[in-house]
Structures are given as structure tokens and as C-alpha cells.
Design an enzyme around this catalytic site. Structure first.
Site, PDB file in Angstrom:
ATOM      1  N   TYR A  37      58.854  27.366  87.733  1.00  0.00           N
ATOM      2  CA  TYR A  37      59.774  28.405  88.380  1.00  0.00           C
ATOM      3  C   TYR A  37      60.920  28.187  89.471  1.00  0.00           C
ATOM      4  O   TYR A  37      62.111  28.314  89.433  1.00  0.00           O
ATOM      5  CB  TYR A  37      58.972  29.663  88.813  1.00  0.00           C
ATOM      6  CG  TYR A  37      59.734  30.668  89.693  1.00  0.00           C
ATOM      7  CD1 TYR A  37      60.498  31.557  88.906  1.00  0.00           C
ATOM      8  CD2 TYR A  37      59.304  30.996  90.937  1.00  0.00           C
ATOM      9  CE1 TYR A  37      61.102  32.745  89.636  1.00  0.00           C
ATOM     10  CE2 TYR A  37      59.940  31.759  91.748  1.00  0.00           C
ATOM     11  CZ  TYR A  37      60.884  32.765  91.009  1.00  0.00           C
ATOM     12  OH  TYR A  37      61.380  33.691  91.662  1.00  0.00           O
ATOM     13  N   SER A 120      65.738  38.322  99.366  1.00  0.00           N
ATOM     14  CA  SER A 120      65.980  38.677  97.993  1.00  0.00           C
ATOM     15  C   SER A 120      65.451  40.008  97.803  1.00  0.00           C
ATOM     16  O   SER A 120      64.530  40.432  98.329  1.00  0.00           O
ATOM     17  CB  SER A 120      65.235  37.567  96.950  1.00  0.00           C
ATOM     18  OG  SER A 120      65.152  38.099  95.861  1.00  0.00           O
ATOM     19  N   GLN A 141      69.820  40.844 100.047  1.00  0.00           N
ATOM     20  CA  GLN A 141      70.291  40.513  98.573  1.00  0.00           C
ATOM     21  C   GLN A 141      70.227  41.704  97.840  1.00  0.00           C
ATOM     22  O   GLN A 141      68.875  41.927  97.775  1.00  0.00           O
ATOM     23  CB  GLN A 141      70.092  39.139  98.126  1.00  0.00           C
ATOM     24  CG  GLN A 141      70.545  39.170  96.594  1.00  0.00           C
ATOM     25  CD  GLN A 141      69.587  39.266  95.667  1.00  0.00           C
ATOM     26  OE1 GLN A 141      68.453  39.104  95.826  1.00  0.00           O
ATOM     27  NE2 GLN A 141      70.109  40.092  94.525  1.00  0.00           N
ATOM     28  N   TYR A 143      70.910  43.387  93.814  1.00  0.00           N
ATOM     29  CA  TYR A 143      71.474  43.649  92.640  1.00  0.00           C
ATOM     30  C   TYR A 143      71.966  44.818  92.302  1.00  0.00           C
ATOM     31  O   TYR A 143      71.254  45.813  92.745  1.00  0.00           O
ATOM     32  CB  TYR A 143      70.282  43.178  91.388  1.00  0.00           C
ATOM     33  CG  TYR A 143      69.988  41.858  91.170  1.00  0.00           C
ATOM     34  CD1 TYR A 143      70.745  40.689  90.709  1.00  0.00           C
ATOM     35  CD2 TYR A 143      68.724  41.571  91.542  1.00  0.00           C
ATOM     36  CE1 TYR A 143      70.157  39.367  90.924  1.00  0.00           C
ATOM     37  CE2 TYR A 143      67.926  40.381  91.689  1.00  0.00           C
ATOM     38  CZ  TYR A 143      68.920  39.132  91.473  1.00  0.00           C
ATOM     39  OH  TYR A 143      68.451  37.788  91.293  1.00  0.00           O
ATOM     40  N   THR A 169      74.499  40.416  94.182  1.00  0.00           N
ATOM     41  CA  THR A 169      74.485  39.295  93.264  1.00  0.00           C
ATOM     42  C   THR A 169      74.763  39.793  91.869  1.00  0.00           C
ATOM     43  O   THR A 169      74.156  40.735  91.207  1.00  0.00           O
ATOM     44  CB  THR A 169      73.017  38.609  93.189  1.00  0.00           C
ATOM     45  OG1 THR A 169      72.541  38.261  94.266  1.00  0.00           O
ATOM     46  CG2 THR A 169      72.991  37.641  91.987  1.00  0.00           C
ATOM     47  N   ARG A 178      65.192  31.153  80.826  1.00  0.00           N
ATOM     48  CA  ARG A 178      64.182  30.285  81.517  1.00  0.00           C
ATOM     49  C   ARG A 178      63.089  29.654  80.533  1.00  0.00           C
ATOM     50  O   ARG A 178      61.931  30.078  80.686  1.00  0.00           O
ATOM     51  CB  ARG A 178      63.875  30.941  82.595  1.00  0.00           C
ATOM     52  CG  ARG A 178      64.768  31.835  83.370  1.00  0.00           C
ATOM     53  CD  ARG A 178      65.519  30.903  84.713  1.00  0.00           C
ATOM     54  NE  ARG A 178      66.429  31.961  85.012  1.00  0.00           N
ATOM     55  CZ  ARG A 178      66.215  32.890  85.949  1.00  0.00           C
ATOM     56  NH1 ARG A 178      64.777  33.049  86.663  1.00  0.00           N
ATOM     57  NH2 ARG A 178      67.246  33.965  86.506  1.00  0.00           N
ATOM     58  N   LYS A 264      77.925  37.671  95.354  1.00  0.00           N
ATOM     59  CA  LYS A 264      77.564  36.391  94.941  1.00  0.00           C
ATOM     60  C   LYS A 264      77.373  36.057  93.478  1.00  0.00           C
ATOM     61  O   LYS A 264      76.933  37.045  92.719  1.00  0.00           O
ATOM     62  CB  LYS A 264      76.126  36.173  95.517  1.00  0.00           C
ATOM     63  CG  LYS A 264      75.324  34.974  95.018  1.00  0.00           C
ATOM     64  CD  LYS A 264      74.109  34.799  95.885  1.00  0.00           C
ATOM     65  CE  LYS A 264      73.288  33.844  95.615  1.00  0.00           C
ATOM     66  NZ  LYS A 264      72.302  33.779  94.263  1.00  0.00           N
ATOM     67  N   HIS A 288      74.003  30.622  90.254  1.00  0.00           N
ATOM     68  CA  HIS A 288      72.571  31.064  90.332  1.00  0.00           C
ATOM     69  C   HIS A 288      71.792  29.650  90.202  1.00  0.00           C
ATOM     70  O   HIS A 288      70.594  29.700  89.724  1.00  0.00           O
ATOM     71  CB  HIS A 288      72.026  32.037  89.187  1.00  0.00           C
ATOM     72  CG  HIS A 288      71.116  33.117  89.749  1.00  0.00           C
ATOM     73  ND1 HIS A 288      71.576  34.231  90.004  1.00  0.00           N
ATOM     74  CD2 HIS A 288      70.026  33.070  90.015  1.00  0.00           C
ATOM     75  CE1 HIS A 288      70.604  35.155  90.488  1.00  0.00           C
ATOM     76  NE2 HIS A 288      69.282  34.313  90.202  1.00  0.00           N
ATOM     77  N   ARG A 291      70.206  29.100  86.827  1.00  0.00           N
ATOM     78  CA  ARG A 291      69.318  29.748  86.060  1.00  0.00           C
ATOM     79  C   ARG A 291      69.686  30.674  85.300  1.00  0.00           C
ATOM     80  O   ARG A 291      69.035  31.499  84.798  1.00  0.00           O
ATOM     81  CB  ARG A 291      68.285  30.202  87.348  1.00  0.00           C
ATOM     82  CG  ARG A 291      67.911  28.956  88.092  1.00  0.00           C
ATOM     83  CD  ARG A 291      67.367  29.882  89.378  1.00  0.00           C
ATOM     84  NE  ARG A 291      66.290  30.380  89.562  1.00  0.00           N
ATOM     85  CZ  ARG A 291      64.819  29.838  89.271  1.00  0.00           C
ATOM     86  NH1 ARG A 291      64.766  28.456  89.592  1.00  0.00           N
ATOM     87  NH2 ARG A 291      63.747  30.484  89.435  1.00  0.00           N
TER      88      ARG A 291
HETATM   89  C1  FMN Z   1      63.156  30.062  92.417  1.00  0.00           C
HETATM   90  C2  FMN Z   1      64.449  30.653  92.634  1.00  0.00           C
HETATM   91  C3  FMN Z   1      64.757  32.006  92.701  1.00  0.00           C
HETATM   92  C4  FMN Z   1      65.879  32.669  92.977  1.00  0.00           C
HETATM   93  N1  FMN Z   1      65.991  34.135  93.215  1.00  0.00           N
HETATM   94  C5  FMN Z   1      67.124  34.639  93.110  1.00  0.00           C
HETATM   95  C6  FMN Z   1      67.184  36.106  93.570  1.00  0.00           C
HETATM   96  O1  FMN Z   1      65.942  36.811  93.667  1.00  0.00           O
HETATM   97  N2  FMN Z   1      68.514  36.363  93.887  1.00  0.00           N
HETATM   98  C7  FMN Z   1      69.556  35.804  94.051  1.00  0.00           C
HETATM   99  O2  FMN Z   1      70.721  36.416  94.121  1.00  0.00           O
HETATM  100  N3  FMN Z   1      69.634  34.545  93.565  1.00  0.00           N
HETATM  101  C8  FMN Z   1      68.278  33.995  93.371  1.00  0.00           C
HETATM  102  N4  FMN Z   1      68.119  32.479  93.129  1.00  0.00           N
HETATM  103  C9  FMN Z   1      69.532  31.656  93.066  1.00  0.00           C
HETATM  104  C10 FMN Z   1      69.789  31.244  94.520  1.00  0.00           C
HETATM  105  O3  FMN Z   1      70.076  32.103  95.258  1.00  0.00           O
HETATM  106  C11 FMN Z   1      70.895  30.062  94.678  1.00  0.00           C
HETATM  107  O4  FMN Z   1      71.958  30.734  93.905  1.00  0.00           O
HETATM  108  C12 FMN Z   1      70.287  28.886  94.184  1.00  0.00           C
HETATM  109  O5  FMN Z   1      69.165  28.554  94.183  1.00  0.00           O
HETATM  110  C13 FMN Z   1      71.286  27.725  94.606  1.00  0.00           C
HETATM  111  O6  FMN Z   1      71.255  26.521  93.991  1.00  0.00           O
HETATM  112  P1  FMN Z   1      70.228  25.386  94.423  1.00  0.00           P
HETATM  113  O7  FMN Z   1      68.706  26.009  94.206  1.00  0.00           O
HETATM  114  O8  FMN Z   1      70.470  24.137  93.805  1.00  0.00           O
HETATM  115  O9  FMN Z   1      70.676  25.245  96.019  1.00  0.00           O
HETATM  116  C14 FMN Z   1      67.037  31.761  93.101  1.00  0.00           C
HETATM  117  C15 FMN Z   1      67.065  30.534  92.823  1.00  0.00           C
HETATM  118  C16 FMN Z   1      65.698  29.888  92.943  1.00  0.00           C
HETATM  119  C17 FMN Z   1      65.750  28.534  92.674  1.00  0.00           C
END
Ligand code: FMN
Length: 395
Positions: A37, A120, A141, A143, A169, A178, A264, A288, A291
């Protein structure tokens, strides 16, 4: 047992020098399911890899005998707030899975390092809990969901808790593929097999924290019971997502929210302009963390064209693949006002809780200052594209 020895056993000490070192510790600290995750991405994880390799296509100019070290002051003003480092902690859902202290610890870690966390909308600590656990006001943040009543109520709660900035976002019309998470049974509830139970049980500290504190559900929504019933799981939260999302939804959020608003998940300059046109104060260039759309361009590659259209009208943050102070330098040279990090602070949190978050920020800060001094750059404001040289093999 001496304190120093305990510290080394907990993963601290000289063997932990970089974000990558924390990544290795974190991998050992959590079960494979949780690791999938935290560290995984969509499908073949091409965009996860692209986010990193994009930084390799730029080299730093080195000027010598410039007579000035980098200033100690690495502060920037972003979204109207003075931050001691140009690094914001990105929103990450279900952070309590990495370490039960979750978003409350991350927010405290951020403020100990002089910056802010974006909480988040899928957090395991509610906006009120985070406000009670911290001194500063952190960002929130959200959605754009199908349920405006729920969104309105969450925005009011965030505003009442003191959040000065809303991060909307927009890159999740549906969830990305995923596969790694699914392969390891990461779902709500988790798909447990004897091997997965053993994998968790051999990490008794993680296991105990999880069971004792149960920070595995989306708390904002749980506490939203009066409005829509307890929407506990991320899957149920996913049902709130709208595929037919449009800019009018963001415009509606802009009307409701009095504070600053950043959009975002922007990778295209035309979308950046749309965001500003509906009243956003800036954008976060982001995929993201790889992801969502696998095959999407690296955030760093998307940054220059977006910075160009946003310049003078709003602020530009970027995230995706930032693992070194030199990466921060490259992003700032290419037009970012600040960067966000996601996985790096999760590595710190999983390995050492709040102190790990602080240490990851300390490492990045000292790398940033050292890189600037070695380049011959005096202050952050001097960073611009002339400090970078594009290497071969790039696009
Ligand atoms: C485990 C995980 C959960 C995430 N959950 C959210 C989220 O709830 N909302 C969101 O806008 N981005 C989410 N993201 C994306 C992050 O905000 C961010 O864009 C991203 O992690 C940046 O890349 P990096 O992990 O390489 O620094 C998530 C990222 C990860 C790794």
C-alpha cells in the site's frame, strides 16, 4: 539497556543517512500487505519509476569560489504561510496503517520541522483530532465527491478546526489499478490468509499498535455519522467518487471555501489554466505518486510548462519522486514554489514514528543546504533553470 543502544535497535544511528535508508527500515517494520500500500503504485508502476528517473535527466551546474555558503534561511511563503523549508507533507490516506500514531504524529513532525501537513480526506485521525494534537493549523485535502452535503460539512469542519488551505485532488475519477495491493490482500477489510497473519504477527510492535488503537478506518467519515451514517471503509469512500466530475464541481468548492485553495493532480498546462480560471490560488503538479494513471508523465517533466502558464497568477507545488535535497533544488529551478513529499515521510513514520518524520525532513533539509552550497547558490530565490543542464537520453 542504554539510550544510545535502544536508539540503534529502533533503527536510528549513523546507518540511517538518507530517505532510502528509511525506506529499507520501513519495509522491515510493516507487513507486506501494508508495504504494498505504501510503496506500490498502479499497474506496471511505470509512472512511479518515471517520477524518479525524470530527476536523473537534469544535472546541476557547479560554480566554485563564489564566496558564499547557502544561507541558513531556507524559508518560503506558500499559500500565505511562512514555512522553514520548501517541503510540504502531501496528503496520504490510511496513515495509521504505517504506524498507529498516524496523521497526528505526521502533523506534529511537520511542525517540529517548521512546515505543514496536508490532512487526507481518507485519514485515520479526524480533522478535529489532528487540530487537538497540534499547535499549528494544517491543510486539508478533499476529493470532489458526489455528495455535496457531505463535502460542505467536511469543509466546514476543516475550517472550524483552523485549516487555512484546502487542497482539492482531481486525479481520482476512479481508483488506479493497484495490482500489488490486491496481490497482497490490501483491501477493506484485508484479505487474510495464514501466511499474511504470520507476516503481521512477526512484527509484534506494529501488530499491537494496530489492534490496540485501531487506526485503520477513515475517521472524518465515521464522525460524520449524523449526516450520512458511518461511512467507514475506503471502499465505501470510493463509492463517493464521481466519474463525471467537472470543473463546475471545483468551482462550487471554491465558492464554499473562504481560505486558500490549491488543485492537486494537474499534469497539463491547459488544466492548470482551468484551475486558475475557477479561482484556485495555485496547483500541485502531481500524478498521485504514480498510483493512478500508469503511463502518465513524470511530475517533474510536466512542471516547466505548467509553471510557465501559472507564473504571476498563482503558486505551483509539485510532488512525485522527491527523495533528495538535490531533487528539491531541481524542482525549484524548474518553477516550483515548493515540493510535497508522500512516501518519504511514511517511511520515517513506519520506521520510527513521529521522530522518523522529523528526521526525514531534517535529512532533506540538510541535503538541500549542502547541495546549494556545493553549487555556489546563495539563496533559494536564486534558483532558476540556468542552474540546470539537461543530460542526453531525455525527451
Ligand atoms: C500511501 C499513500 C496514500 C495516498 N493517499 C492520498 C490521498 O488520500 N489523497 C491524495 O490527494 N493523495 C494521496 N496520495 C498521493 C500523495 O499525496 C502524493 O501525491 C504522492 O505520494 C507523491 O509522490 P511520492 O510518494 O513519490 O512523494 C497518497 C500517496 C501514498 C503513497
Amino acid at each position: 539497556m542504554t539510550a544510545a543502544f535502544r536508539y540503534r535497535l529502533s533503527g536510528g544511528g549513523r546507518d540511517v543517512q538518507s530517505v532510502e535508508d528509511y525506506r529499507r527500515l520501513a519495509r522491515r517494520a510493516v507487513p507486506r500487505m501494508v508495504w504494498a500500500y505504501i510503496d506500490g503504485g498502479a499497474e506496471d508502476m511505470r509512472t512511479v519509476a518515471a517520477n524518479r528517473s525524470a530527476f536523473d535527466r537534469w544535472q546541476l551546474r557547479q560554480r566554485v569560489l563564489t564566496g558564499h555558503p547557502a544561507r541558513d534561511d531556507l524559508s518560503v511563503t506558500v499559500a500565505g504561510e511562512a514555512l522553514e523549508v520548501p517541503i510540504v507533507l502531501a496528503p496520504t490516506g490510511l496513515t495509521g496503517m504505517s504506524h498507529w500514531t498516524g496523521e497526528a504524529a505526521v502533523a506534529r513532525g511537520a511542525e517540529r520541522a517548521g512546515t505543514r501537513m496536508v490532512l487526507s480526506s481518507a485519514a485515520t485521525y479526524s480533522v478535529e483530532e489532528v487540530a487537538a494534537a497540534t499547535r499549528e493549523h494544517h491543510w486539508f485535502q478533499l476529493y470532489p465527491w458526489r455528495d455535496r452535503e457531505l463535502m460542505g460539512s467536511l469543509m466546514s469542519r476543516a475550517a472550524r478546526a483552523g485549516a487555512p488551505t484546502l487542497v482539492v485532488t482531481v486525479d481520482v475519477p476512479i481508483h488506479g489499478g493497484r495490482e500489488l495491493e490486491l496481490r497482497h490482500g490490501m483491501a477493506t477489510p484485508p484479505v487474510l490468509t495464514p501466511a499474511r497473519v504470520i507476516d503481521a504477527a512477526v512484527r509484534p510492535r506494529w501488530w499491537y499498535g494496530l489492534f490496540r488503537h485501531r487506526r485503520v478506518t477513515v475517521r472524518h467519515l465515521e464522525e460524520q455519522g449524523g449526516v450520512r451514517g458511518a461511512v467507514r471503509s475506503v471502499q465505501r469512500q470510493a463509492r463517493l467518487i464521481r466519474v463525471d466530475l467537472g470543473w463546475d464541481d471545483v468551482a462550487w468548492m471554491r465558492e464554499q471555501w473562504r481560505g486558500r485553495l490549491l488543485v492537486k493532480g494537474i499534469l497539463d498546462p491547459e488544466d492548470a489554466v482551468r484551475a486558475l480560471d475557477v479561482g484556485a490560488d495555485g496547483v500541485v503538479v502531481s500524478n498521485h505518486g504514480g498510483r493512478q494513471l500508469d503511463g502518465a508523465m513524470a511530475s517533474l517533466d510536466a512542471l516547466p510548462a505548467i509553471a510557465e502558464v501559472v507564473r504571476g497568477r498563482g503558486e505551483v507545488l509539485m510532488d512525485g519522486g522527491v527523495r533528495r535535497g538535490s531533487d528539491v533544488v531541481k524542482a525549484l529551478c524548474l518553477g516550483a514554489d515548493a515540493v510535497c513529499i508522500g512516501r518519504p515521510f511514511l517511511y520515517g513514520l513506519a520506521a520510527r514514528g513521529e521522530d522518523g518524520v522529523v528526521d526525514v525532513l531534517r535529512i532533506l533539509r540538510s541535503e538541500l543546504a549542502r547541495t546549494m552550497t556545493l553549487m555556489g547558490v546563495h539563496k533559494l530565490g536564486d534558483l532558476d533553470p540556468t542552474w540546470l543542464v539537461r543530460t542526453g537520453g531525455g525527451r
